[in-house]
Design a protein around this motif. Structure first.
Motif, mmCIF file in Angstrom:
data_model
loop_
_atom_site.group_PDB
_atom_site.id
_atom_site.type_symbol
_atom_site.label_atom_id
_atom_site.label_comp_id
_atom_site.label_asym_id
_atom_site.label_seq_id
_atom_site.Cartn_x
_atom_site.Cartn_y
_atom_site.Cartn_z
ATOM 1 N N THR A 3 0.837 -1.198 0.000
ATOM 2 C CA THR A 3 0.000 0.000 0.000
ATOM 3 C C THR A 3 0.876 1.255 0.000
ATOM 4 O O THR A 3 1.786 1.385 0.813
ATOM 5 C CB THR A 3 -0.924 0.017 1.229
ATOM 6 O OG1 THR A 3 -1.745 -1.149 1.207
ATOM 7 C CG2 THR A 3 -1.804 1.261 1.220
ATOM 8 N N GLY A 4 0.598 2.178 -0.944
ATOM 9 C CA GLY A 4 1.372 3.412 -1.032
ATOM 10 C C GLY A 4 2.591 3.315 -1.903
ATOM 11 O O GLY A 4 3.308 4.304 -2.094
ATOM 12 N N ILE A 5 2.877 2.127 -2.466
ATOM 13 C CA ILE A 5 4.018 1.924 -3.364
ATOM 14 C C ILE A 5 3.508 1.940 -4.799
ATOM 15 O O ILE A 5 2.447 1.401 -5.090
ATOM 16 C CB ILE A 5 4.728 0.587 -3.055
ATOM 17 C CG1 ILE A 5 5.417 0.676 -1.689
ATOM 18 C CG2 ILE A 5 5.733 0.216 -4.121
ATOM 19 C CD1 ILE A 5 6.115 -0.591 -1.264
ATOM 20 N N LEU A 63 -0.234 4.502 -7.214
ATOM 21 C CA LEU A 63 0.025 3.947 -5.892
ATOM 22 C C LEU A 63 -0.985 2.852 -5.573
ATOM 23 O O LEU A 63 -2.173 2.995 -5.854
ATOM 24 C CB LEU A 63 -0.038 5.035 -4.828
ATOM 25 C CG LEU A 63 0.953 6.200 -4.967
ATOM 26 C CD1 LEU A 63 0.799 7.157 -3.794
ATOM 27 C CD2 LEU A 63 2.376 5.689 -5.051
ATOM 28 N N PHE A 64 -0.504 1.778 -4.975
ATOM 29 C CA PHE A 64 -1.391 0.703 -4.563
ATOM 30 C C PHE A 64 -2.240 1.146 -3.379
ATOM 31 O O PHE A 64 -1.768 1.883 -2.503
ATOM 32 C CB PHE A 64 -0.593 -0.545 -4.172
ATOM 33 C CG PHE A 64 0.113 -1.201 -5.316
ATOM 34 C CD1 PHE A 64 1.492 -1.318 -5.322
ATOM 35 C CD2 PHE A 64 -0.602 -1.709 -6.393
ATOM 36 C CE1 PHE A 64 2.153 -1.930 -6.365
ATOM 37 C CE2 PHE A 64 0.041 -2.319 -7.440
ATOM 38 C CZ PHE A 64 1.433 -2.421 -7.431
ATOM 39 N N GLY A 116 12.762 5.012 1.740
ATOM 40 C CA GLY A 116 12.266 6.079 2.581
ATOM 41 C C GLY A 116 10.921 6.627 2.147
ATOM 42 O O GLY A 116 10.455 7.625 2.657
ATOM 43 N N LYS A 117 10.266 5.987 1.174
ATOM 44 C CA LYS A 117 8.997 6.514 0.659
ATOM 45 C C LYS A 117 7.878 6.285 1.645
ATOM 46 O O LYS A 117 7.760 5.231 2.252
ATOM 47 C CB LYS A 117 8.653 5.849 -0.677
ATOM 48 C CG LYS A 117 7.341 6.377 -1.259
ATOM 49 C CD LYS A 117 7.093 5.787 -2.609
ATOM 50 C CE LYS A 117 5.749 6.248 -3.142
ATOM 51 N NZ LYS A 117 5.687 7.688 -3.289
ATOM 52 N N GLN A 118 7.021 7.276 1.794
ATOM 53 C CA GLN A 118 5.866 7.147 2.659
ATOM 54 C C GLN A 118 4.645 6.794 1.844
ATOM 55 O O GLN A 118 4.546 7.127 0.666
ATOM 56 C CB GLN A 118 5.605 8.456 3.408
ATOM 57 C CG GLN A 118 6.696 8.814 4.426
ATOM 58 C CD GLN A 118 6.347 10.055 5.185
ATOM 59 O OE1 GLN A 118 5.640 10.908 4.690
ATOM 60 N NE2 GLN A 118 6.844 10.151 6.406
ATOM 61 N N GLY A 119 3.703 6.098 2.454
ATOM 62 C CA GLY A 119 2.469 5.770 1.778
ATOM 63 C C GLY A 119 1.469 6.894 1.951
ATOM 64 O O GLY A 119 1.826 8.053 2.177
ATOM 65 N N ASP A 120 0.190 6.556 1.849
ATOM 66 C CA ASP A 120 -0.841 7.576 1.975
ATOM 67 C C ASP A 120 -0.866 8.174 3.381
ATOM 68 O O ASP A 120 -1.240 9.331 3.577
ATOM 69 C CB ASP A 120 -2.207 6.957 1.647
ATOM 70 C CG ASP A 120 -2.278 6.545 0.185
ATOM 71 O OD1 ASP A 120 -3.052 5.624 -0.110
ATOM 72 O OD2 ASP A 120 -1.566 7.142 -0.633
ATOM 73 N N ASN A 121 -0.471 7.381 4.360
ATOM 74 C CA ASN A 121 -0.456 7.848 5.743
ATOM 75 C C ASN A 121 0.947 8.349 6.077
ATOM 76 O O ASN A 121 1.898 7.575 6.114
ATOM 77 C CB ASN A 121 -0.843 6.696 6.677
ATOM 78 C CG ASN A 121 -1.010 7.160 8.110
ATOM 79 O OD1 ASN A 121 -0.558 8.234 8.483
ATOM 80 N ND2 ASN A 121 -1.663 6.329 8.905
ATOM 81 N N PRO A 122 1.110 9.667 6.324
ATOM 82 C CA PRO A 122 2.455 10.201 6.593
ATOM 83 C C PRO A 122 3.061 9.657 7.875
ATOM 84 O O PRO A 122 4.257 9.819 8.096
ATOM 85 C CB PRO A 122 2.213 11.710 6.687
ATOM 86 C CG PRO A 122 0.772 11.851 7.062
ATOM 87 C CD PRO A 122 0.069 10.695 6.379
ATOM 88 N N ALA A 123 2.273 9.005 8.731
ATOM 89 C CA ALA A 123 2.808 8.439 9.960
ATOM 90 C C ALA A 123 3.458 7.085 9.729
ATOM 91 O O ALA A 123 3.992 6.488 10.655
ATOM 92 C CB ALA A 123 1.696 8.306 11.006
ATOM 93 N N ALA A 127 7.310 -3.620 3.978
ATOM 94 C CA ALA A 127 6.124 -3.469 4.823
ATOM 95 C C ALA A 127 6.049 -2.051 5.389
ATOM 96 O O ALA A 127 7.063 -1.376 5.549
ATOM 97 C CB ALA A 127 6.152 -4.488 5.951
ATOM 98 N N GLN A 128 4.813 -1.595 5.702
ATOM 99 C CA GLN A 128 4.624 -0.283 6.326
ATOM 100 C C GLN A 128 4.799 -0.402 7.838
ATOM 101 O O GLN A 128 4.324 -1.352 8.461
ATOM 102 C CB GLN A 128 3.238 0.259 6.017
ATOM 103 C CG GLN A 128 3.026 0.561 4.543
ATOM 104 C CD GLN A 128 1.785 1.405 4.315
ATOM 105 O OE1 GLN A 128 1.593 2.407 4.983
ATOM 106 N NE2 GLN A 128 0.958 1.007 3.377
#
Length: 310
Positions: free
Chosen positions: A5-7, A15-16, A60-67, A76-77
């Motif tokens: 997710t987010g990649i 983005l997935f 270092g890429k972040q997904g939809d959630n910046p946290a 994995a996130q």
């Protein structure tokens, strides 16, 4: 597939999201939308397969959630305030473990450092050797370099020590593998003869029937087997010590012939090196099936011989 997710999809770049139907390339691990993969009919990064490059999640890429951040090791996130990945346990600031070409034109080998891809061993470059070896190049390149610099053939290889001829078939060194397999088959003869005579003695002891057997032959075969075991251990040690040198010689020979055939530096040459190198698990399975068949064939022959005596 939540870890993607987010990649971005390797094909379309979108983005997935949670619930997306994702297909992962079996060669390099690149994730695609199933629709994108089926539309292309192959991996979007197929041209990199010949180079032995594995897909890496965006560093270092972040997904939809910046946290959340993406682990560089498993993809994995993980919450951004966690020092370790909640999926694989690796530190989030660690670089990917796979071998990667660096901007300086080098291969970075963990624990070794950079090895320039244009450095040569004989008439083969490190880039050509890396493509020939494939995904396990990070193991072989520093050993090839050490063999070349020390001008010594010694370099330990545990796989060759334990697997004998199976290892050489796996690495497509068919001549060496065939010779070693033939040696292994010949050294089985004393054991087969001993077993045949011993089975006669064993059946005589449990049936009470007089079954002729050759005790002197049993003693002779038993003695020969002891020498064979010593020889097998010596052979295993020899293979463990010199397998890397044999593999380097094999790689240089194949690379030289491929460059003569396709022209040095051409895309067809690089693809040919990758295709003629790498590994062959199918051959290993065929050889394993042959050895299993041989074992049962010998057992069947001994059993029939005993039955005919009874």
């Amino acid at each position: 597939m939540g870890k993607y997710t987010g990649i971005p999809c390797a094909a379309c770049g979108r983005l997935f999201e949670e619930g997306d139907d994702i297909v992962v390339c079996p060669v390099c691990g690149a994730p695609h939308h199933r629709e994108c993969y089926e539309k292309l009919g192959h991996c979007a990064l197929e041209e990199r397969h010949a180079l032995g490059e594995a897909w890496q999640p965006p560093k270092g890429k972040q997904g939809d959630n910046p946290a959340l951040v993406i682990c560089n090791t498993c993809g994995a996130q993980t919450p951004a305030d966690e020092p370790f990945c909640i999926n694989c346990g690796q530190r989030l600031d660690l670089p990917p473990r796979q071998e990667q070409p660096s901007p300086g034109g080098s291969y970075y080998i963990p624990g070794v450092g950079p090895i320039h891809k244009n450095a040569t061993i004989g008439d083969a470059t490190m880039e050509e050797l890396a493509m020939f070896v494939g995904p396990n190049a990070q193991f072989f390149l520093p050993r090839f370099q050490a063999i070349h610099q020390r001008k010594s053939s010694f370099s330990w290889n545990w796989s060759a020590f334990f697997l004998n001829f199976f290892y050489f078939f796996y690495r497509k060194m068919y001549l060496v593998g065939g010779v070693l397999m033939l040696v292994s088959m010949v050294t089985m003869i004393p054991s087969v003869v001993f077993t045949n005579e011993y089975m006669k003695l064993f059946l005589q002891s449990i049936t009470g029937q007089v079954i002729p057997y050759n005790e002197e032959l049993m003693i002779q075969m038993s003695s020969i087997q002891q020498y064979i075991r010593i020889g097998q251990m010596a052979l295993s040690l020899t293979l463990g010590m010199f397998a890397n040198k044999l593999y380097l010689n094999h790689a240089q020979k194949v690379i030289r012939k491929t460059k003569e055939e396709f022209g040095e530096g051409s895309p067809a040459c690089l693809t040919g090196i990758a295709t003629r190198g790498r590994t062959n698990m199918t051959m290993v399975l065929l050889v394993l099936c042959w050895m299993i068949f041989l074992y049962f064939a010998i057992s069947f022959a001994i059993t029939n011989n005993i039955i005919s005596i009874l």
